[in-house]
Design a protein around this motif. Structure first.
Motif: not given
Length: 333
Positions: A240-261
């Motif tokens: 029952d503990t308040p739990l905040l999920v923060v997704s990744p912040v901006l990383r311009p080189a990775a936003e639209r570039r596809r990784n190895a998968l």
């Protein structure tokens, strides 16, 4: 005043390994990747907090720490200790970098509750402390906030430990911040989720995902399932503990570039947020989601990945706003 055992003055401590504050369970290191076990030996976010009487002129801290290389151009700044009074920076005192020494931190008149931020990168171990001209006592307990993430959570590129976003949120909200950020790590390691489940805490934040783009590439489906599994394991100890999920912040080189998968960071971010929202919709009424993408602009990044001091301050402001309604009063612990 006689020398005092530092343990009761330590804050931000997850575990002790002998007299060393560490950030992973010493009895459970074998299940962790070597890089996380290595980073866990650094006491990131560990602080000394004390209440000083009105006549206390200074506090002395005896400590041991790693000694920088002689060729290090910043060697003279490696053993610096920052003193804060609430949300106000008081001053910084630097000691000669030797393996074991004593530093004297002058206090402003009037007494109060103070925090000493240690030179984290030198793996300092507080050995004893004492007051000069007055008295010291342990600072009041604060609600504990467990923060898990990567190098950004660890505070990379903030110019001082006290300026990382977790340290700033802790000051803003009166929390005992336990920094479980691991540079290069935070890739959804489920053994860490189980360790988090065993730690006492009144608030939890999970801020990872960027290292799932390149360091250990993942797909969006994998990250979605991993976030659900990670939260599920944490919930075994904190239902029952308040739990905040923060997704990744901006990383311009990775936003639209596809990784190895084949996944972009934008897709990974979306998967993480979707996992959090789905868990909340399925009945986890204490789970919150803070989208990290809008928090920073390119000018807030020091190297295209890690925020500078302004960036850390912007993340801190958003996390403070998200957590404020959920902070328990110290007396309600």
């Amino acid at each position: 005043m006689d020398w005092l055992d530092p343990v009761r003055f330590l804050r931000g401590t997850a575990w002790l390994d002998g007299d060393r504050p560490v950030r992973a369970d010493p009895a459970d290191l074998a299940r962790l990747p070597w890089d996380i076990a290595e980073r866990a030996a650094l006491p990131i976010g560990v602080r000394i907090e004390f209440a000083a009487g009105p006549g206390t002129r200074a506090v002395q801290l005896r400590y041991r720490a790693a000694v920088p290389e002689r060729t290090d151009p910043l060697a003279g700044l490696r053993h610096c200790f920052a003193l804060w009074h609430g949300t106000r920076f008081v001053g910084e005192t630097c000691a000669a970098p030797v393996a074991e020494s004593t530093v004297t931190l002058p206090l402003p008149p009037g007494g109060g509750v103070f925090t000493v931020h240690l030179p984290e990168g030198q793996a300092p171990v507080p050995l004893a402390l004492r007051a000069l001209g007055g008295e010291l006592s342990a600072a009041p307990d604060r609600p504990r906030w467990l923060v898990h993430g990567d190098s950004i959570t660890e505070g990379w590129w903030s110019t001082r430990p006290a300026l990382s976003w977790p340290a700033t949120v802790g000051r803003n909200l009166g929390l005992d911040t336990v920094n479980l950020g691991f540079a290069g790590g935070a890739r959804g390691e489920l053994a860490l989720a189980e360790q988090l489940a065993r730690l006492p805490g009144e608030l939890i934040t999970l801020a990872f995902g960027t290292n799932c783009w390149s360091r250990v590439p993942a797909t969006a489906d994998w990250l979605y399932a991993t976030v659900r599994a990670f939260v599920g394991l944490v919930r075994r100890g904190h239902p029952d503990t308040p739990l905040l999920v923060v997704s990744p912040v901006l990383r311009p080189a990775a936003e639209r570039r596809r990784n190895a998968l084949g996944a972009t960071l934008a897709e990974l971010r979306g998967a993480m947020e979707r996992a959090g929202r789905d868990l909340a919709a399925e009945g986890d009424g204490h789970l919150l989601v803070l989208p990290g993408g809008p928090l920073l602009a390119p000018e807030h990044l020091a190297d295209g990945l890690h925020p500078d001091d302004r960036g850390h301050a912007r993340i801190a402001a958003a996390v403070t706003e998200a957590l404020r309604p959920h902070v328990p009063s110290p007396g309600g612990r």
